[in-house]
Design a protein around this motif. Structure first.
Motif, mmCIF file in Angstrom:
data_model
loop_
_atom_site.group_PDB
_atom_site.id
_atom_site.type_symbol
_atom_site.label_atom_id
_atom_site.label_comp_id
_atom_site.label_asym_id
_atom_site.label_seq_id
_atom_site.Cartn_x
_atom_site.Cartn_y
_atom_site.Cartn_z
ATOM 1 N N VAL A 1 -3.563 -7.985 5.713
ATOM 2 C CA VAL A 1 -2.461 -7.440 5.247
ATOM 3 C C VAL A 1 -1.656 -6.582 6.260
ATOM 4 N N LYS A 2 -0.439 -6.249 5.918
ATOM 5 C CA LYS A 2 0.503 -5.386 6.804
ATOM 6 C C LYS A 2 0.186 -3.932 6.597
ATOM 7 N N PRO A 3 0.188 -3.006 7.461
ATOM 8 C CA PRO A 3 0.146 -1.740 7.306
ATOM 9 C C PRO A 3 0.950 -1.092 6.274
ATOM 10 N N ASP A 4 2.346 -1.752 6.078
ATOM 11 C CA ASP A 4 2.941 -1.166 4.929
ATOM 12 C C ASP A 4 2.505 -1.315 3.584
ATOM 13 N N LEU A 5 1.942 -2.144 3.303
ATOM 14 C CA LEU A 5 1.244 -2.525 1.966
ATOM 15 C C LEU A 5 0.084 -1.428 1.881
ATOM 16 N N ILE A 6 -0.647 -1.316 2.831
ATOM 17 C CA ILE A 6 -1.522 -0.135 2.644
ATOM 18 C C ILE A 6 -1.130 1.255 2.374
ATOM 19 N N GLY A 7 0.131 1.720 3.238
ATOM 20 C CA GLY A 7 0.626 2.686 2.781
ATOM 21 C C GLY A 7 1.164 2.838 1.419
ATOM 22 N N TYR A 8 1.843 1.801 1.055
ATOM 23 C CA TYR A 8 2.109 1.721 -0.183
ATOM 24 C C TYR A 8 1.345 1.919 -1.345
ATOM 25 N N LEU A 9 0.064 1.485 -1.338
ATOM 26 C CA LEU A 9 -0.743 1.676 -2.193
ATOM 27 C C LEU A 9 -1.387 2.783 -2.101
ATOM 28 N N VAL A 10 -1.657 3.454 -0.903
ATOM 29 C CA VAL A 10 -2.267 4.735 -0.865
ATOM 30 C C VAL A 10 -1.369 5.867 -1.641
ATOM 31 N N PHE B 1 -12.624 5.383 -5.085
ATOM 32 C CA PHE B 1 -13.012 3.883 -4.300
ATOM 33 C C PHE B 1 -13.059 2.780 -5.312
ATOM 34 N N ALA B 2 -13.208 3.098 -6.641
ATOM 35 C CA ALA B 2 -13.346 2.223 -7.781
ATOM 36 C C ALA B 2 -11.803 1.677 -7.971
ATOM 37 N N ALA B 3 -11.043 2.527 -8.010
ATOM 38 C CA ALA B 3 -9.604 2.041 -8.051
ATOM 39 C C ALA B 3 -9.207 1.288 -7.034
ATOM 40 N N ALA B 4 -9.644 1.467 -5.688
ATOM 41 C CA ALA B 4 -9.234 0.677 -4.734
ATOM 42 C C ALA B 4 -9.946 -0.687 -4.830
ATOM 43 N N ALA B 5 -11.261 -0.872 -5.168
ATOM 44 C CA ALA B 5 -11.724 -2.124 -5.223
ATOM 45 C C ALA B 5 -10.987 -2.998 -6.266
ATOM 46 N N PRO C 1 -0.159 -11.510 -0.578
ATOM 47 C CA PRO C 1 -0.202 -10.006 -0.769
ATOM 48 C C PRO C 1 1.015 -9.211 0.140
ATOM 49 N N GLY C 2 1.670 -8.511 -0.555
ATOM 50 C CA GLY C 2 2.631 -7.706 0.074
ATOM 51 C C GLY C 2 3.190 -6.621 -1.147
ATOM 52 N N ILE C 3 4.136 -5.859 -0.403
ATOM 53 C CA ILE C 3 4.454 -4.793 -1.475
ATOM 54 C C ILE C 3 5.120 -5.232 -2.579
ATOM 55 N N ARG C 4 5.847 -6.192 -2.551
ATOM 56 C CA ARG C 4 6.447 -6.764 -3.928
ATOM 57 C C ARG C 4 5.358 -7.465 -5.067
ATOM 58 N N PRO D 1 -14.944 12.152 -2.743
ATOM 59 C CA PRO D 1 -13.723 11.354 -2.991
ATOM 60 C C PRO D 1 -12.755 11.150 -1.572
ATOM 61 N N PRO D 2 -12.052 10.260 -1.579
ATOM 62 C CA PRO D 2 -11.382 9.631 -0.123
ATOM 63 C C PRO D 2 -10.223 10.485 0.197
ATOM 64 N N ASP D 3 -10.000 11.067 1.315
ATOM 65 C CA ASP D 3 -8.840 11.614 1.674
ATOM 66 C C ASP D 3 -7.786 10.286 2.208
ATOM 67 N N ASP D 4 -6.589 10.409 2.663
ATOM 68 C CA ASP D 4 -5.668 9.261 2.967
ATOM 69 C C ASP D 4 -6.424 8.599 3.991
ATOM 70 N N ALA D 5 -6.857 8.969 5.091
ATOM 71 C CA ALA D 5 -7.391 7.905 6.127
ATOM 72 C C ALA D 5 -8.224 7.120 5.693
ATOM 73 N N LEU D 6 -9.382 7.759 4.768
ATOM 74 C CA LEU D 6 -10.462 7.001 4.477
ATOM 75 C C LEU D 6 -9.861 6.065 3.276
ATOM 76 N N LEU D 7 -9.086 6.221 2.422
ATOM 77 C CA LEU D 7 -8.913 5.385 1.460
ATOM 78 C C LEU D 7 -8.018 4.184 1.906
ATOM 79 N N ALA D 8 -7.196 4.543 3.016
ATOM 80 C CA ALA D 8 -6.427 3.514 3.525
ATOM 81 C C ALA D 8 -7.538 2.559 4.498
ATOM 82 N N ALA D 9 -8.392 3.134 5.043
ATOM 83 C CA ALA D 9 -9.630 2.315 5.693
ATOM 84 C C ALA D 9 -10.435 1.427 4.806
ATOM 85 N N VAL D 10 -10.582 1.752 3.634
ATOM 86 C CA VAL D 10 -11.415 1.339 2.614
ATOM 87 C C VAL D 10 -10.670 0.129 2.094
ATOM 88 N N LEU D 11 -9.291 0.404 1.795
ATOM 89 C CA LEU D 11 -8.530 -0.713 1.440
ATOM 90 C C LEU D 11 -8.278 -1.978 2.365
#
Length: 228
Positions: free
Chosen positions: A174-183, A190-194, A211-214, A153-163
């Motif tokens: 997409v902007k980094p703030d969206l990735i951080g928000y989702l993580v 990984f299935a939830a990320a997809a 695509p953004g935080i809102r 299962p992914p750690d934060d860094a891997l989940l962010a990279a997958v997203l």
């Protein structure tokens, strides 16, 4: 704003080695794939949940070895001597053939042909061979004896990279703030990320918004009300 017609356009994943992000959750498996000449008996079973990167890593290996990639369920109608003659073969979704005598027999024969010629066999599955429900004892024993590599299962860094990769596969920057928000808020798989990226893409197409935080908040509120 009126919702727009959504076109079901194909998604083309990037599957080269440069697009595969190495992190603590998968670095051992990546090393095993790259050291394929050292596999005991010339075979390896790659295990991981849906969306964990098995197919991507299979294609990385296929590039290294010029191996054809086949689904286990299709082996019953494959030209096994021709496949084995390539010297290296990747077989995906082996857990799906449990109880399919023809497919099990075909995988067993492919295994033996490659073993006899000194070839290499990479097999993928969601779980260990003991859980595939194999009815052919000889195949079960050989798969259970094979070396295994695990995609964890992914750690934060891997989940962010997958997203980031999943968005890029859909031609979405997409902007980094969206990735951080989702993580921080989504289910850690990984299935939830997809599923999340696909839902955000659909919502963006339907509303005409980038695509953004809102927009992500709207999507997460529909699927997971507590994720705000």
């Amino acid at each position: 704003m009126a919702r727009q017609l959504i076109l079901d356009l194909p998604v083309r994943p990037a599957r080269g080695r440069a697009a595969f992000f190495v992190a603590p959750a998968n670095e051992i498996a990546v090393a095993q794939i790259e050291d394929w000449r050292g596999w005991p008996g010339g075979k390896l079973v790659l295990i991981g949940p849906e969306g964990s990167g098995k197919t991507h890593l299979v294609h990385v290996w296929a590039e290294l070895t010029s191996a054809p990639v086949r689904y286990a369920a299709d082996l019953a109608v494959a030209d096994l001597p021709a496949l084995a003659g390539t010297g290296a073969v990747a077989v995906e979704d082996a857990e799906r053939i449990g109880g399919d005598r023809a497919a099990e027999t075909a995988l067993f024969h492919l295994h033996n042909l490659l073993a006899a010629s000194g070839g290499a066999l990479l097999v993928t599955a969601r779980g260990p061979a003991r859980d595939w429900g194999l009815g052919l004892p000889d195949l079960a024993s050989r798969m259970q004896a094979a070396a295994t590599a695990h995609l964890n299962p992914p750690d934060d860094a891997l989940l962010a990279a997958v997203l980031v990769k999943l968005f890029a596969d859909r031609q979405l920057a997409v902007k980094p703030d969206l990735i951080g928000y989702l993580v921080d808020r989504m289910e850690r798989s990984f299935a939830a990320a997809a599923e999340t990226v696909a839902a955000i893409d659909r919502e963006a197409l339907a509303t005409g918004h980038r695509p953004g935080i809102r927009l992500a908040r709207t999507v997460l509120d529909k699927t997971l009300p507590e994720a705000r």
